[in-house]
Design an enzyme around this catalytic site. Structure first.
Site, PDB file in Angstrom:
ATOM      1  N   GLU A  80     -42.153  21.809 -30.314  1.00  0.00           N
ATOM      2  CA  GLU A  80     -42.840  20.799 -31.115  1.00  0.00           C
ATOM      3  C   GLU A  80     -44.240  20.479 -30.586  1.00  0.00           C
ATOM      4  O   GLU A  80     -45.164  20.237 -31.362  1.00  0.00           O
ATOM      5  CB  GLU A  80     -41.986  19.530 -31.121  1.00  0.00           C
ATOM      6  CG  GLU A  80     -42.417  18.472 -32.093  1.00  0.00           C
ATOM      7  CD  GLU A  80     -41.474  17.282 -32.063  1.00  0.00           C
ATOM      8  OE1 GLU A  80     -41.957  16.165 -32.256  1.00  0.00           O
ATOM      9  OE2 GLU A  80     -40.266  17.483 -31.828  1.00  0.00           O
ATOM     10  N   ASP A  81     -44.400  20.490 -29.245  1.00  0.00           N
ATOM     11  CA  ASP A  81     -45.624  19.947 -28.653  1.00  0.00           C
ATOM     12  C   ASP A  81     -46.472  20.934 -27.859  1.00  0.00           C
ATOM     13  O   ASP A  81     -47.491  20.534 -27.286  1.00  0.00           O
ATOM     14  CB  ASP A  81     -45.266  18.770 -27.724  1.00  0.00           C
ATOM     15  CG  ASP A  81     -44.668  17.600 -28.487  1.00  0.00           C
ATOM     16  OD1 ASP A  81     -44.961  17.475 -29.689  1.00  0.00           O
ATOM     17  OD2 ASP A  81     -43.907  16.827 -27.889  1.00  0.00           O
TER      18      ASP A  81
END
Length: 727
Positions: A80-81
């Site tokens: 996600e990051d």
């Protein structure tokens, strides 16, 4: 050495305690990838992001899960990051770790229109993944637990939103999986942020008698241990004070003060086998006086989350009531860690078979396939995760457990869809009852059917409690009355399009509705009409999507709308407490649906003919308004203004003489103007009082709340919308 390096060393030591043969090469590799990916990232607290990843892995380690589970916990935010993709994780760590990490990651690659829609799609995706591997939700719960532990670094709005989602979804999921240690902490942390004043008040009261309470627990525990020994029953006796939120919930639900709640603490007897559980129960009932109606046998009838114990409430030798739970060690492990307890014994097994207790996940997802509406999905999820349930019996004696509040329609569709579709009546305990009858634990339910019946009524969709029944009723209408549904849905869609000021010809162009087909997995336009007709999705949801696509072709219409409308109000008198960006002296109106005051985050909404309406940014009316994107305008509080604003406070208190008089006397002493007061005795027999007062800001409201809480009998006070009705 950096703080995170020391923390990681602690994690390794903790893993070695329960599994010295773990695959530490895999865990170290996962740590290094997470460290590299998050190297420049900081949390809201300012600490390195990798600390969060390690803390999540430490929470997972308390469940004594295997190396791949720990690796997945360390990597849970990488997709996600960071620059790493799901394929990268799969190539480096294998499909098992990749499945968990991808299941926990939020959706980032599709366009979602609202925050609720995004939330629902993330939950749907997570459920799909956890039906394949339950460790997806275990890692997600660990992630949420650490986020809740560090929520003080977020804004008040974010604290409230995260806490509400946790209380609505994640704490009930933990309960549904039997993970009581997670549920208890999630509930208490959510309680602290959702109702900070009630939390502080209850904490203070619990602290006052803490010493005496623990002395009482120790005395009873010693008595029980001696009783076990005298009866030759080998076992352990533990005592604990119940967690704050469970006590608060009982106070509100039962309309009692803290002093009137007698089961604030509980004793737990843990023995070696089931036979000793019942021996211990007999011993207790022989030595202590049991309170009638307070015995429950969850060994014979386990809860859906696999929980098993005997529960009884007794009076001790000094006349004090206390609750006792009796269970085996295996039952205790399941009660504390739920489904995670099964993984403790599968450390060296890849792709271990899922427990039969997980069948509900796949089954629930199957029921939700036809639920296109995110509001309905969210509502179904909350209802089906709700912890209260009833146990009823078929005429043959089979036990069926259903959510609290279920009726015979829910029962019939739980047995089989054909039974529900052919139902013409119902008997409970041999007597005819209406289909609206609320089932009670112990009821014997007999469904009367007929092959010549007319089938289910559409009204049943409003009556049923379970999503299983609702889905099966919709399936009946979808299959049996397709043509009727298409006509009905088309009529509803066209009427709503016209009501919103558009033409069906303009919105129902192939380039617009094809995006809707793709979004909701429909094949053709008739499928949309049919779904609207049988209640699978609302016409508003479809129109909202169509308008979104329409706007993309008409971008030039967006900003001129606001410019054109607001230009009519430049000469009008403005509200001195509000500044509208770039438009001086604009006519401004404070919205009465959410009553914002200085200190609230606010947003402006350009109305038709009434200037700019100012709402709290979390106002449900704004969030659900389909024209909000077009009509949004920036507004700010004028901090130099001394204007006051009407605020509605709801006070809940134990009814007594002069209660309202004491509240009004306090307002008078504080020189606070009161525009109105409304009071009513609730069904639970407590006083429900609404006061409309003029306040300058949130801090002033908070100070008033603290003073009202000190009035005798008051146990809760919250700020509400003016339009909320007193019940």
């Amino acid at each position: 050495m950096e703080n995170y390096e020391l923390l990681y060393a602690k994690l390794i030591d903790e893993i070695k305690l329960y599994n010295p043969n773990s695959n530490f090469d895999l865990i170290n590799k996962a740590y290094n990838i997470a460290l590299e990916g998050h190297i420049d990232q900081k949390r809201a607290s300012g600490e390195p992001y990798i600390i969060h990843c390690i803390e999540v892995a430490r929470i997972v380690a308390t469940l004594e899960l295997n190396s791949k589970s720990i690796a997945a916990a360390l990597l849970h935010d990488v997709i996600e990051d960071t620059i790493y993709t799901a394929n990268d994780i799969k190539n480096m760590f294998g499909s098992e770790v990749s499945l968990i990490v991808e299941g926990v990651s939020k959706l980032t690659n599709i366009s979602l229109q609202t925050q609720k829609e995004q939330q629902v799609e993330n939950i749907r995706k997570m459920f799909m993944a956890m039906s394949k591997d339950i460790r997806v939700i275990i890692v997600k719960l660990a992630d949420r637990l650490h986020n809740m532990r560090t929520l003080e670094y977020k804004t008040k709005k974010s604290q409230f939103e995260k806490s509400k989602e946790t209380m609505d979804i994640y704490a009930p999921i933990a309960h549904r999986l039997g993970m009581s240690s997670f549920r208890i902490e999630l509930e208490d942390l959510s309680f602290m942020h959702l109702y900070p004043e009630a939390y502080a008040d209850l904490s203070e009261k619990m602290e006052k008698n803490k010493k005496e309470r623990y002395e009482l627990i120790d005395n009873i525990r010693n008595e029980l241990f001696i009783d076990l020994k005298n009866n030759n029953i080998e076992g352990s006796v533990e005592g604990r004070v119940k967690h704050l939120y469970s006590i608060y919930r009982k106070m509100v639900n039962q309309n009692k003060t803290l002093e009137e709640i007698y089961d604030i603490f509980a004793l737990r007897i843990i023995v070696n086998n089931i036979k000793d559980c019942y021996f211990a129960l007999g011993m207790l009932h022989e030595n202590y006086k049991p309170i009638p109606g307070r015995f429950k046998d969850y060994i014979a009838m386990p809860k859906k989350n696999m929980y098993q114990s005997l529960h009884t409430t007794l009076i001790n030798r000094n006349g004090k009531p206390f609750e006792v739970q009796i269970r085996t060690w295996d039952m205790h492990r399941v009660a504390e860690f739920g489904i995670a307890a099964h993984w403790k014994y599968k450390q060296n097994i890849d792709n271990a078979d899922q427990s039969s207790s997980l069948e509900w996940i796949s089954q629930w997802m199957e029921w939700q396939k036809e639920t296109k509406d995110e509001d309905e999905f969210y509502s179904n999820l909350k209802n089906d995760l709700f912890d209260m349930e009833v146990f009823v019996f078929t005429p043959k004696g089979d036990v069926i457990n259903l959510p609290y509040g279920s009726n015979p329609i829910d029962f019939a569709y739980h047995v089989h869809s054909a039974v529900g579709n052919k139902m013409i009546g119902v008997k409970v305990g041999g007597k005819m009852v209406p289909v609206t009858y609320t089932l009670q634990t112990g009821d014997i339910v007999e469904i009367l059917t007929s092959n010549t019946g007319k089938g289910p009524s559409r009204d049943w969709l409003k009556l049923v409690k379970t999503s299983q029944a609702r889905t099966k009723i919709k399936q009946y209408f979808r299959k049996e009355r397709k043509e009727e549904n298409i006509e009905k849905g088309k009529d509803q869609l066209y009427k709503e399009i016209k009501r919103q000021g558009f033409s069906p010809v303009d919105l129902l162009k192939p380039q617009y509705y094809e995006k809707v087909l793709e979004r909701y997995n429909f094949q053709e336009l008739e499928d949309i009409m049919c779904a609207i007709g049988y209640g699978g999705i609302t016409s508003n949801k479809i129109i909202s999507r169509l308008r979104e696509e329409y706007r993309k072709d008409h971008k030039e219409d967006h900003y001129p709308i606001i410019q054109e409308i607001t230009s009519n109000y430049k000469s009008s008198k403005g509200n001195e407490g509000i500044i509208v960006k770039d438009i001086p002296n604009c006519m401004v109106k404070i919205s009465k649906c959410c009553n914002p005051v200085p200190g609230d985050e606010i947003v402006g909404y350009v109305t038709r003919g009434r200037g700019v309406s100012v709402h709290r940014s979390d106002c449900i009316n704004i969030i659900n308004d389909k024209e909000f994107t077009d009509r949004k305008i920036e507004v700010y509080w004028n901090m130099n203004s001394d204007e006051s604003y009407e605020t509605v406070l709801q006070i809940k208190a134990y009814d007594r003489p002069n209660l309202v008089t004491d509240i009004m006397k306090l307002l008078s002493e504080l020189k606070i103007k009161c525009n109105g007061v409304e009071a009513k005795l609730s069904k639970e027999a407590y006083a429900d009082i609404r006061i409309r007062v003029m306040m300058h800001n949130k801090d002033e409201i908070s100070e008033l709340n603290k003073k009202i809480r000190k009035i005798t009998g008051v146990f809760d006070i919250i700020r509400i919308s003016k339009r909320q009705k007193i019940r």
